[in-house]
Design a protein around this motif. Structure first.
Motif, mmCIF file in Angstrom:
data_model
loop_
_atom_site.group_PDB
_atom_site.id
_atom_site.type_symbol
_atom_site.label_atom_id
_atom_site.label_comp_id
_atom_site.label_asym_id
_atom_site.label_seq_id
_atom_site.Cartn_x
_atom_site.Cartn_y
_atom_site.Cartn_z
ATOM 1 N N MET A 1 -12.933 -56.704 27.968
ATOM 2 C CA MET A 1 -11.645 -55.994 27.955
ATOM 3 C C MET A 1 -11.471 -55.340 29.316
ATOM 4 S SD MET A 1 -10.609 -52.625 25.765
ATOM 5 C CE MET A 1 -10.619 -53.427 24.158
ATOM 6 N N LEU A 2 -10.336 -55.611 29.978
ATOM 7 C CA LEU A 2 -10.040 -54.987 31.263
ATOM 8 C C LEU A 2 -8.911 -53.992 31.039
ATOM 9 C CD1 LEU A 2 -10.029 -58.128 33.639
ATOM 10 C CD2 LEU A 2 -11.983 -56.756 32.849
ATOM 11 N N LEU A 3 -9.174 -52.715 31.269
ATOM 12 C CA LEU A 3 -8.178 -51.670 31.038
ATOM 13 C C LEU A 3 -7.557 -51.260 32.371
ATOM 14 C CD1 LEU A 3 -6.754 -49.783 29.054
ATOM 15 C CD2 LEU A 3 -8.673 -48.166 29.309
ATOM 16 N N GLU A 4 -6.238 -51.416 32.466
ATOM 17 C CA GLU A 4 -5.511 -51.154 33.714
ATOM 18 C C GLU A 4 -4.791 -49.816 33.631
ATOM 19 O OE1 GLU A 4 -1.951 -53.298 36.379
ATOM 20 O OE2 GLU A 4 -2.728 -54.225 34.551
ATOM 21 N N TYR A 5 -4.926 -48.987 34.623
ATOM 22 C CA TYR A 5 -4.242 -47.677 34.640
ATOM 23 C C TYR A 5 -3.031 -47.739 35.578
ATOM 24 C CZ TYR A 5 -6.890 -47.103 39.024
ATOM 25 O OH TYR A 5 -7.424 -47.279 40.288
ATOM 26 N N LYS A 6 -2.126 -46.788 35.383
ATOM 27 C CA LYS A 6 -0.946 -46.699 36.257
ATOM 28 C C LYS A 6 -0.400 -45.288 36.209
ATOM 29 C CE LYS A 6 3.617 -48.818 37.082
ATOM 30 N NZ LYS A 6 4.574 -49.891 36.661
ATOM 31 N N LEU A 7 -0.111 -44.708 37.372
ATOM 32 C CA LEU A 7 0.253 -43.285 37.456
ATOM 33 C C LEU A 7 1.516 -42.960 36.655
ATOM 34 C CD1 LEU A 7 -0.318 -40.501 38.741
ATOM 35 C CD2 LEU A 7 1.203 -41.191 40.630
ATOM 36 N N PHE A 8 2.527 -43.770 36.805
ATOM 37 C CA PHE A 8 3.804 -43.512 36.102
ATOM 38 C C PHE A 8 4.624 -44.804 36.084
ATOM 39 C CE2 PHE A 8 7.398 -43.510 39.118
ATOM 40 C CZ PHE A 8 6.722 -43.806 40.285
ATOM 41 N N GLU A 9 5.831 -44.729 35.370
ATOM 42 C CA GLU A 9 6.757 -45.859 35.210
ATOM 43 C C GLU A 9 6.194 -46.900 34.241
ATOM 44 O OE1 GLU A 9 9.113 -49.148 37.977
ATOM 45 O OE2 GLU A 9 6.940 -49.100 37.778
ATOM 46 N N PRO A 10 6.913 -47.086 33.177
ATOM 47 C CA PRO A 10 8.243 -46.567 32.850
ATOM 48 C C PRO A 10 8.279 -45.143 32.313
ATOM 49 C CG PRO A 10 7.481 -47.938 31.055
ATOM 50 C CD PRO A 10 6.436 -48.056 32.143
ATOM 51 N N SER A 11 7.132 -44.517 32.087
ATOM 52 C CA SER A 11 7.149 -43.129 31.635
ATOM 53 C C SER A 11 7.114 -42.208 32.842
ATOM 54 C CB SER A 11 5.963 -42.865 30.709
ATOM 55 O OG SER A 11 6.028 -43.749 29.602
ATOM 56 N N PHE A 12 7.763 -41.068 32.719
ATOM 57 C CA PHE A 12 7.963 -40.212 33.900
ATOM 58 C C PHE A 12 7.437 -38.795 33.729
ATOM 59 C CE2 PHE A 12 10.016 -43.419 36.236
ATOM 60 C CZ PHE A 12 10.838 -44.142 35.370
ATOM 61 N N TYR A 13 6.745 -38.474 32.600
ATOM 62 C CA TYR A 13 6.076 -37.166 32.483
ATOM 63 C C TYR A 13 4.581 -37.405 32.300
ATOM 64 C CZ TYR A 13 4.249 -32.856 30.474
ATOM 65 O OH TYR A 13 3.461 -31.760 30.216
ATOM 66 N N THR A 14 4.178 -38.007 31.203
ATOM 67 C CA THR A 14 2.777 -38.416 31.057
ATOM 68 C C THR A 14 2.721 -39.930 30.903
ATOM 69 O OG1 THR A 14 2.747 -38.422 28.634
ATOM 70 C CG2 THR A 14 2.240 -36.310 29.731
ATOM 71 N N THR A 15 1.640 -40.523 31.386
ATOM 72 C CA THR A 15 1.277 -41.911 31.082
ATOM 73 C C THR A 15 -0.087 -41.837 30.424
ATOM 74 O OG1 THR A 15 2.573 -42.873 32.890
ATOM 75 C CG2 THR A 15 0.696 -44.156 32.106
ATOM 76 N N ASP A 16 -0.279 -42.534 29.320
ATOM 77 C CA ASP A 16 -1.507 -42.328 28.541
ATOM 78 C C ASP A 16 -2.748 -42.875 29.236
ATOM 79 O OD1 ASP A 16 0.793 -42.723 26.038
ATOM 80 O OD2 ASP A 16 -0.467 -40.922 26.145
ATOM 81 N N VAL A 17 -2.614 -43.863 30.101
ATOM 82 C CA VAL A 17 -3.720 -44.310 30.969
ATOM 83 C C VAL A 17 -3.229 -44.230 32.410
ATOM 84 C CG1 VAL A 17 -5.447 -46.088 31.417
ATOM 85 C CG2 VAL A 17 -4.446 -45.906 29.123
ATOM 86 N N PRO A 18 -3.223 -43.009 32.981
ATOM 87 C CA PRO A 18 -2.585 -42.783 34.301
ATOM 88 C C PRO A 18 -3.492 -42.998 35.496
ATOM 89 C CG PRO A 18 -3.292 -40.688 33.388
ATOM 90 C CD PRO A 18 -3.676 -41.747 32.370
ATOM 91 N N ASP A 19 -4.812 -42.956 35.259
ATOM 92 C CA ASP A 19 -5.700 -43.000 36.435
ATOM 93 C C ASP A 19 -7.066 -43.577 36.092
ATOM 94 O OD1 ASP A 19 -6.030 -39.426 36.016
ATOM 95 O OD2 ASP A 19 -7.054 -41.071 34.990
ATOM 96 N N TRP A 20 -7.872 -43.776 37.124
ATOM 97 C CA TRP A 20 -9.180 -44.440 36.938
ATOM 98 C C TRP A 20 -10.085 -43.634 36.022
ATOM 99 C CZ3 TRP A 20 -13.664 -41.996 38.287
ATOM 100 C CH2 TRP A 20 -13.542 -40.873 39.139
ATOM 101 N N GLY A 21 -9.957 -42.298 36.087
ATOM 102 C CA GLY A 21 -10.831 -41.449 35.281
ATOM 103 C C GLY A 21 -10.582 -41.639 33.795
ATOM 104 N N THR A 22 -9.299 -41.658 33.410
ATOM 105 C CA THR A 22 -8.952 -41.846 31.999
ATOM 106 C C THR A 22 -9.410 -43.231 31.538
ATOM 107 O OG1 THR A 22 -6.992 -40.479 32.394
ATOM 108 C CG2 THR A 22 -7.045 -41.785 30.352
ATOM 109 N N ALA A 23 -9.167 -44.231 32.377
ATOM 110 C CA ALA A 23 -9.580 -45.600 32.020
ATOM 111 C C ALA A 23 -11.093 -45.676 31.877
ATOM 112 C CB ALA A 23 -9.092 -46.580 33.090
ATOM 113 N N LEU A 24 -11.827 -45.060 32.809
ATOM 114 C CA LEU A 24 -13.297 -45.109 32.770
ATOM 115 C C LEU A 24 -13.838 -44.401 31.533
ATOM 116 C CD1 LEU A 24 -15.952 -45.948 34.160
ATOM 117 C CD2 LEU A 24 -15.855 -43.793 35.454
ATOM 118 N N LEU A 25 -13.256 -43.257 31.186
ATOM 119 C CA LEU A 25 -13.706 -42.521 29.987
ATOM 120 C C LEU A 25 -13.575 -43.414 28.747
ATOM 121 C CD1 LEU A 25 -12.196 -38.924 30.459
ATOM 122 C CD2 LEU A 25 -14.634 -39.560 30.407
ATOM 123 N N HIS A 26 -12.433 -44.083 28.629
ATOM 124 C CA HIS A 26 -12.241 -44.955 27.460
ATOM 125 C C HIS A 26 -13.211 -46.135 27.502
ATOM 126 C CE1 HIS A 26 -8.852 -43.188 25.317
ATOM 127 N NE2 HIS A 26 -8.304 -42.879 26.482
#
Ligand code: LRH
Ligand code: MN
Length: 388
Positions: free
Chosen positions: A176-201
């Motif tokens: 499983m490859l989990l890809e993060y992205k800072l924003f867009e299409p969401s503009f307040y929070t993104t549930d996987v916004p950065d490498w840290g969140t992706a790595l934790l999961h």
């Protein structure tokens, strides 16, 4: 100085995966400019991908995106690709275009919607079984637009639950490859916004859950090669979505906007011995050719990644280490810049000739007449696109 024969061998074995969606029409919210000769089916996308491989020799797989590449018989699509000298690679799920996913897919407050999203992710693993693909790539558009819209922690729990169910379903050699992205299409929070969140999961899931670094998914000024070095050190770099940008997720040709940035990333990869296919890092392109002809643009992009890799392979790591350890800042920087400022195009031309290819892949493609052929043949039907 690096052993040139070894450098050439490494470059000959370096594999860059093409995105099926880059062959289709794409654009922005303002306009999608259709192009003549665009493929109408995943089969025709595979035909175009095979042209890129035929001209470059290092693009032997095409990633698919479901449902953009939905077919009746995925094993038949995989056979068609093989008959054209390539293979179906990473399977990308899509839980970001259905009306039900307005408030999220696997993070949606509504358990019925979460179930629907999970079913799609599991269907994508079934497709991997049919195509023989190793990797399932997951990017979630999930997020919120206003403070208070939903509970940040609760959404993380929902995400973890869905990822665990998918991880459970993965077969032996599948990842499983989990890809993060800072924003867009969401503009307040993104549930996987950065490498840290992706790595934790990924760590919570298990050893076959890896992080994907899309080079267009960071805030301006973020040092991406630092993240790459960290993920390599943690043994959790599953792959890259290469593209380039001047501002946000522009999805321009890899290396076009920031060739030095791409070189610095490849330097970390080479230094960690992670360029070879067996290192398990997937080098994928993820681009949109909104105004330029798509097949030559992908050939150029593959060449840009090759040039960055070749320059990184020419770094005198011994001299670099010595300068670093002796605190000789300028000498250390000079070692890297010497490699970066080396014109590697003659070396890559030699590599292509030794692979039995035209030293100039773009010229080879333009001379092939393939572009004119598809424009005259592909009349009628609906050209592929994002369908957004
Ligand atoms: C999201 C993304 C993701 C794909 C999509 C085509 O921005 O980078 O990798 O699913 O583009
Ligand atoms: Mn991407």
């Amino acid at each position: 100085m690096r052993n040139l024969a070894a450098v050439k061998d490494t470059l000959k074995n370096h594999q860059i995966e093409l995105p099926s969606w880059a062959f289709g029409n794409s654009g922005t919210r303002f306009k999608v400019f259709g192009q003549p000769g665009v493929p109408r089916t995943p089969y025709e996308k595979a035909d175009d991908a095979a042209q890129v491989h035929a001209c470059t020799g290092v693009a032997p797989s095409m990633a698919v995106h479901i449902p953009w590449d939905k077919v009746d018989d995925y094993a038949d699509l995989a056979a068609h690709a093989r008959n054209n000298g390539i293979r179906i690679g990473t399977v990308n799920a899509n839980v970001f275009q259905d009306d039900d996913y307005k408030l999220g897919s696997v993070c949606n407050p509504d358990p019925k919607v979460r179930k629907k999203a999970l079913n799609h992710l599991l269907e994508c693993v079934d497709i991997m079984d049919a195509t023989g693909s190793q990797d399932l790539k997951l990017w979630f558009a999930d997020g919120t637009n206003y403070p208070g819209q939903d509970d940040i922690a609760a959404r993380q729990d929902r995400l973890a639950e869905a990822l665990a169910a998918v991880y459970q379903r993965l077969g032996g050699g599948q990842r499983m490859l989990l890809e993060y992205k800072l924003f867009e299409p969401s503009f307040y929070t993104t549930d996987v916004p950065d490498w840290g969140t992706a790595l934790l999961h990924c760590r919570a899931l298990g050893p076959r859950a890896m992080v994907v670094v899309d080079t267009g998914h960071h805030a301006p000024g973020v040092n991406i090669e630092f993240i790459v070095a960290l993920l390599l050190g943690a043994g959790r770099l599953g792959g890259f979505d290469f593209n380039s940008r001047f501002y946000a997720d522009d999805d321009l040709m890899a290396g076009a906007a920031d060739p030095f940035g791409l070189f610095r990333i490849m330097h970390e990869v080479v230094k960690a011995g992670a360029l070879a296919p067996e290192a398990g890092v997937a080098f994928m392109l993820d681009q949109c050719h909104n105004i330029e002809p798509k097949i030559p643009a992908l050939i150029r992009s593959v060449m840009n990644v090759q040039e960055a890799a070749a320059k990184a392979l020419l770094v005198d790591l011994g001299a670099l280490r010595a300068a670093q350890l002796s605190g000789d800042v300028l000498a250390a920087n000079a070692v890297l810049m010497d490699a970066y400022n080396t014109d590697v195009r003659p070396l890559l031309a030699e590599v292509r000739e030794e692979m039995g290819l035209d030293p100039d892949p773009v010229a080879a493609y333009l001379a092939s007449g393939y572009g004119e052929k598809i424009i005259s043949e592909r009349k009628g039907g609906s050209p592929a696109g994002w369908g957004a």
